[in-house]
Scaffold this motif. Structure first.
Motif, mmCIF file in Angstrom:
data_model
loop_
_atom_site.group_PDB
_atom_site.id
_atom_site.type_symbol
_atom_site.label_atom_id
_atom_site.label_comp_id
_atom_site.label_asym_id
_atom_site.label_seq_id
_atom_site.Cartn_x
_atom_site.Cartn_y
_atom_site.Cartn_z
ATOM 1 N N PHE A 341 0.842 -1.207 0.000
ATOM 2 C CA PHE A 341 0.000 0.000 0.000
ATOM 3 C C PHE A 341 0.875 1.254 0.000
ATOM 4 O O PHE A 341 1.883 1.331 0.705
ATOM 5 C CB PHE A 341 -0.907 -0.009 1.231
ATOM 6 C CG PHE A 341 -1.662 1.277 1.425
ATOM 7 C CD1 PHE A 341 -2.738 1.591 0.612
ATOM 8 C CD2 PHE A 341 -1.295 2.181 2.414
ATOM 9 C CE1 PHE A 341 -3.433 2.777 0.771
ATOM 10 C CE2 PHE A 341 -1.976 3.358 2.585
ATOM 11 C CZ PHE A 341 -3.057 3.659 1.771
ATOM 12 N N ARG A 342 0.443 2.224 -0.802
ATOM 13 C CA ARG A 342 1.135 3.503 -0.875
ATOM 14 C C ARG A 342 0.215 4.590 -0.344
ATOM 15 O O ARG A 342 -0.965 4.627 -0.695
ATOM 16 C CB ARG A 342 1.525 3.827 -2.323
ATOM 17 C CG ARG A 342 2.494 2.834 -2.943
ATOM 18 C CD ARG A 342 2.639 3.104 -4.434
ATOM 19 N NE ARG A 342 3.602 2.207 -5.059
ATOM 20 C CZ ARG A 342 3.810 2.147 -6.378
ATOM 21 N NH1 ARG A 342 3.126 2.956 -7.190
ATOM 22 N NH2 ARG A 342 4.689 1.303 -6.883
ATOM 23 N N LEU A 343 0.754 5.463 0.472
ATOM 24 C CA LEU A 343 -0.053 6.565 1.007
ATOM 25 C C LEU A 343 -0.637 7.398 -0.131
ATOM 26 O O LEU A 343 0.046 7.705 -1.109
ATOM 27 C CB LEU A 343 0.796 7.451 1.916
ATOM 28 C CG LEU A 343 1.068 6.925 3.326
ATOM 29 C CD1 LEU A 343 2.031 7.847 4.061
ATOM 30 C CD2 LEU A 343 -0.235 6.789 4.097
ATOM 31 N N GLY A 344 -1.912 7.738 0.024
ATOM 32 C CA GLY A 344 -2.573 8.556 -0.974
ATOM 33 C C GLY A 344 -3.384 7.778 -1.979
ATOM 34 O O GLY A 344 -4.180 8.365 -2.725
ATOM 35 N N GLU A 345 -3.215 6.446 -2.039
ATOM 36 C CA GLU A 345 -3.986 5.672 -2.996
ATOM 37 C C GLU A 345 -5.150 4.983 -2.295
ATOM 38 O O GLU A 345 -5.164 4.821 -1.068
ATOM 39 C CB GLU A 345 -3.111 4.644 -3.707
ATOM 40 C CG GLU A 345 -2.629 3.486 -2.855
ATOM 41 C CD GLU A 345 -1.785 2.502 -3.660
ATOM 42 O OE1 GLU A 345 -1.538 2.732 -4.845
ATOM 43 O OE2 GLU A 345 -1.368 1.482 -3.067
ATOM 44 N N THR A 346 -6.117 4.572 -3.080
ATOM 45 C CA THR A 346 -7.283 3.849 -2.548
ATOM 46 C C THR A 346 -6.979 2.361 -2.468
ATOM 47 O O THR A 346 -5.997 1.868 -3.042
ATOM 48 C CB THR A 346 -8.506 4.073 -3.445
ATOM 49 O OG1 THR A 346 -8.259 3.480 -4.729
ATOM 50 C CG2 THR A 346 -8.804 5.548 -3.612
ATOM 51 N N ILE A 347 -7.848 1.645 -1.769
ATOM 52 C CA ILE A 347 -7.689 0.190 -1.691
ATOM 53 C C ILE A 347 -7.808 -0.419 -3.086
ATOM 54 O O ILE A 347 -7.079 -1.351 -3.435
ATOM 55 C CB ILE A 347 -8.749 -0.416 -0.752
ATOM 56 C CG1 ILE A 347 -8.550 0.114 0.672
ATOM 57 C CG2 ILE A 347 -8.679 -1.927 -0.753
ATOM 58 C CD1 ILE A 347 -7.193 -0.163 1.261
ATOM 59 N N GLY A 348 -8.735 0.120 -3.883
ATOM 60 C CA GLY A 348 -8.897 -0.389 -5.239
ATOM 61 C C GLY A 348 -7.624 -0.257 -6.060
ATOM 62 O O GLY A 348 -7.275 -1.149 -6.844
#
Length: 844
Positions: A341-348
């Protein structure tokens, strides 16, 4: 000891149910009343003989005989309950005996100063438990009247009998102790039956909550709950926790397993796969079925390196699985894509990157773990194994495989990857039961642009077109340069065809302004053809051909046109816009009509209601189903006047049936979200009821559960006003929206409508299956909350048999009747009335 007590309680409750009619057992309130009648009789039967003996020993044999006679009369009540099936008759027989007993004793033991005078309170107290407030008030008045009459008798010259009891102090003591004991024991019996009922309700709720988050086949988390857990972890990371990783796991060649060994074997593989993974994960990890043979694993506070190592252990564990019960030759492997996971992105977006990695793992030999961004070169052995595994010959033209994976001009994916991407999307579509939209875009008269501006400018225009199309899509969508001036877009996870059309219109809107090529500008128009999957007889090449056919039709209708593939005659350009404009005329020109689908009482198989369903009879395009125009009506705001027309027409038709001498029945009408939010909804509904003359009890307003949650307080007040006027309220599509059990206690409702997704799982011949248990739990929960249940989409006799066994109240579906015109419904009602009259004559 606790288990013995619980078993005795269960046996006691089972025994008293013998007296209670089946229909009362299906209603929580009636069941409680009936149980309390039997409890009261049992208490009297146990205590009465002891008091009879006490009066006899105290020198009052007449009282002893009177008490035994009253006890015998009371003991008739449970048998009357079973024989007459009437709780009221049994209750009143018992209360009459109680009232007479203590009135007689008080009169013969000295009047209002008698030791039994206080016992007159038992009749109204017991009446409260047996019949509610109205019954209690009646017997309270009777008891007060009896005391007043006994008190005034000496004043009017009527002497009371002398005290026949030798030891009045002892009798006072016995009466006081007995009064305390009887009331406490009766309350305990009432509490016992009530508590057992709440225990069953709690068990039903637990079953529903558990099944709501579990996949039926594997027992792992389902997709919705899993995404919710990952979303919670995302919030933790945003607040400063260590990043998590997502692993997308896909069982290799699962279709071949189903085709070779059968679907039962495939199910066994899925279960063993899930168990193997769950044995290796930590308690904090989240694992579940993402769809079909794909599973999703979330590893909180895990580095990408650790996630890769863990995924490798999982891969090796799956490789060691043995399926002796299926075949010693069956070997299973898994491909795994990993993304952090990258900060700023959604789970999708995170899952999409894991899916990209999974695609790389599958396309580079399978049975391997790949992280997002990792490039892989296949060994010769892996390439040969992949070629052998993918034994199906390519059906695409040769030129589809002779270009690189990435188009150098536009930066988009090239034709080479199209088949793999499309095959992947189609497989996911079948597993997830969602649509795939294939969109073919052609730049109109691109040759003229090249000739006017030059080929370098044309290339710059193509690059801008590609960028604009890409900007209109989700990260999960795929856009490929098909060649020359054509592009292909793969839209996954669509809920309906209209979603693809909206994307196409969004793309066309992007080209309203000119594109620049150096110092010069050029307006560009597109023709868009759309085909969808799943569709009958449709494979990859058929889908491509259909999209091309639709695109050709779009070019025939002019620039910036969108056409959806249809085997029928071509529709006019931009059907969506045309229908929007024509919808405004539909009401004024009487093009809308209603059909009615009967709702049947399951116990009697009689039609007791209908659901009003809107249709559009277009003068040019013929019959248009609501799925094609309801969304347009909501977007334009026309849903409010259309909804009011439906309500008024349905109410008027109900009154017309009644005026024709047909039996009364309920008409259900759906309310949209906009209607429910309208500030004058309640006034308009009551006004329509008054104008049409329909009985309010014959109107049932169906409201989807998700809409109910929005603005809970306003909805509750408005619906409560309508219910006070006599209108019924149904919760539609229960189990598919928010499914928050708490709101069921907050909102005024009468009926719970079980969604078709629960009904379609029934009739499989497995009463213990999860689908059966879930439907049964919903019905039992609704009954405990005093809600009736309607099951929709009943299509088979087996489904109806299961619903009957569960105690479901009503049903509708093709098994009974399809939606019918009003005159057809009237004919059915006439036939039903004639059949009822014939049965009545036979009985007479």
């Amino acid at each position: 000891m606790k288990n013995i007590g619980s078993r005795l309680i269960d046996r006691y409750i089972t025994a008293i149910h013998w007296f209670i009619p089946a229909e009362a057992q299906q209603n929580a309130a009636q069941l409680t009343r009936a149980q309390n009648v039997v409890n009261a009789v049992l208490l009297s039967a146990l205590s009465g003989p002891f008091y009879s003996l006490a009066y006899y020993l105290l020198g009052f044999p007449t009282a002893a005989q009177e008490i035994l006679a009253c006890c015998a009369f009371m003991f008739i009540a449970p048998f009357l309950l079973r024989a007459t099936r009437s709780i009221a008759i049994a209750r009143e027989v018992f209360l009459c005996a109680v009232f007479f007993n203590f009135t007689w004793l008080t009169f013969n033991l000295g009047g209002v100063n008698a030791p039994t005078a206080g016992w007159l309170i038992t009749a109204p107290v017991v009446a409260m438990f047996l019949g509610g407030v109205a019954t209690a008030v009646f017997w309270l008045a009777m008891s007060c009247g009896a005391v007043a009459a006994i008190y005034t008798l000496p004043m009017v010259g009527i002497a009371l009998p002398p005290h026949p009891v030798k030891d009045m102090d002892l009798l006072y003591l016995l009466c006081d102790l007995g009064l305390y004991l009887v009331i406490v024991v009766f309350v305990l019996l009432f509490e016992l039956t009530k508590t057992k009922g709440f225990i069953k309700l709690e068990q039903a709720l637990n079953v529903i909550n558990e099944l709501a988050i579990r996949d039926e086949l594997t027992g792992s988390h389902n997709r919705r709950h899993l995404i919710g857990l990952i979303e919670q972890e995302r919030e933790r990371v945003v607040k400063g926790a260590q990043a998590f990783c997502v692993c997308l796991l896909d069982i290799d060649f699962f279709k071949r397993i189903n085709d070779t060994y059968g679907h039962a074997a495939g199910d066994a593989v899925l279960r063993s796969f899930a168990v193997t993974v769950q044995k290796q994960i930590r308690e904090s990890d989240a694992f579940g079925r993402y769809g079909g043979e794909e599973f999703l694993l979330m590893l909180p506070e895990t580095t990408l390196e650790d996630a890769m190592q863990f995924a490798e252990r999982v891969r090796m564990g799956i490789e060691r699985l043995v399926f002796r019960d299926i075949s010693s030759d069956l070997k299973v492997s898994v491909s795994i894509g990993v993304a952090q996971f990258r900060l700023g992105e959604t789970i999708g977006q995170t899952v999409t990157r894991a899916d990209e990695a999974l695609y790389t793992a599958k396309s580079s030999g399978r049975n391997r773990v790949i992280n997002y961004g990792q490039t892989v070169e296949m060994t010769r052995e892996q390439a040969e194994a992949q070629a052998e595994a993918e034994s199906a010959p390519s059906l695409l033209p040769l030129e589809l495989t002779d270009t690189s994976q990435c188009d150098p001009l536009t930066g988009l994916l090239g034709r080479r990857v199209l088949r793999d991407r499309l095959n992947h999307a189609m497989s996911r579509s079948i597993r997830n039961e969602r649509l795939v939209g294939l969109m073919l875009l052609n730049v109109n008269k691109f040759k003229d642009i090249n000739e006017a501006l030059g080929y370098e400018a044309g290339d710059a225009i193509l690059a801008q077109i590609a960028a604009n199309v890409r900007d209109c899509l989700r990260d999960s969508d795929t856009v490929v340069r098909w060649g020359g001036d054509e592009f292909i877009v793969i839209l996954e996870d669509l809920a309906q065809l209209g979603d693809a059309q909206q994307v196409a219109e969004k793309i066309l809107d992007r080209f309203a302004l000119p594109l620049r090529a150096g110092e010069r500008e050029s307006f560009v128009s597109l023709s868009v053809g759309i085909a969808t999957f799943p569709a009958p007889g449709c494979d990859i090449d058929t889908l491509l051909k259909r999209a091309d056919t639709a695109m050709t039709r779009a070019k025939m209708w002019g620039e910036n046109s969108v056409q959806v593939y249809s085997s029928d005659a071509p529709l006019p350009p931009s059907e969506r816009l045309i229908l929007k404009n024509h919808l405004r005329e539909a009401l004024a020109q009487d093009q809308l009509l209603l059909e009615y689908q009967p709702q049947v009482d399951i116990a009697s198989r009689r039609i007791v209601g209908v659901e009003a369903l809107i249709r559009w009879n277009h003068p040019q395009y013929g019959r248009i189903e609501p799925g094609r125009f309801i969304t347009l009506a909501e977007e334009t705001g026309l849903i409010v006047p259309i909804g009011e027309w439906v309500l008024r027409s349905a109410c008027a038709q109900n009154r017309a049936w009644r005026d024709a001498g047909l039996p009364a029945l309920k008409t259900a009408v759906n309310l949209s979200a906009r209607q429910l939010k309208h500030p004058e909804l309640v006034d308009r509904v009551l006004e329509i009821i008054g104008e049409t003359g329909i009985a309010p009890s014959c109107l049932d307003l169906e409201i989807t559960e998700g809409i109910l949650i929005d603005n809970m307080e306003m909805n509750r007040q408005g619906l409560q006003t309508l219910r006070q006027a006599g209108v019924q309220v149904s919760i539609d599509d229960f189990g598919t929206g928010y499914s928050s059990l708490g709101y069921l206690t907050e909102l005024p409702a009468d009926i719970l409508k079980m969604d078709r997704s629960f009904v379609t799982r029934l009739g499989q011949g497995e009463p213990g299956a999860r689908g059966y248990a879930l439907a049964e739990s919903i019905i039992h929960m609704a009954h405990r909350l005093q809600l009736a249940v309607i099951a929709e989409a009943v299509e088979t006799e087996e489904q109806l048999a299961d619903l009957t066994a569960m105690g479901c109240d009503y049903a509708q579906g093709y098994y009974f009747h399809r939606p019918l015109a009003a005159d057809k419904v009237a004919e059915l009602l006439r036939q039903q009335a004639a059949a009822d009259q014939g049965q009545a004559l036979q009985v007479a």
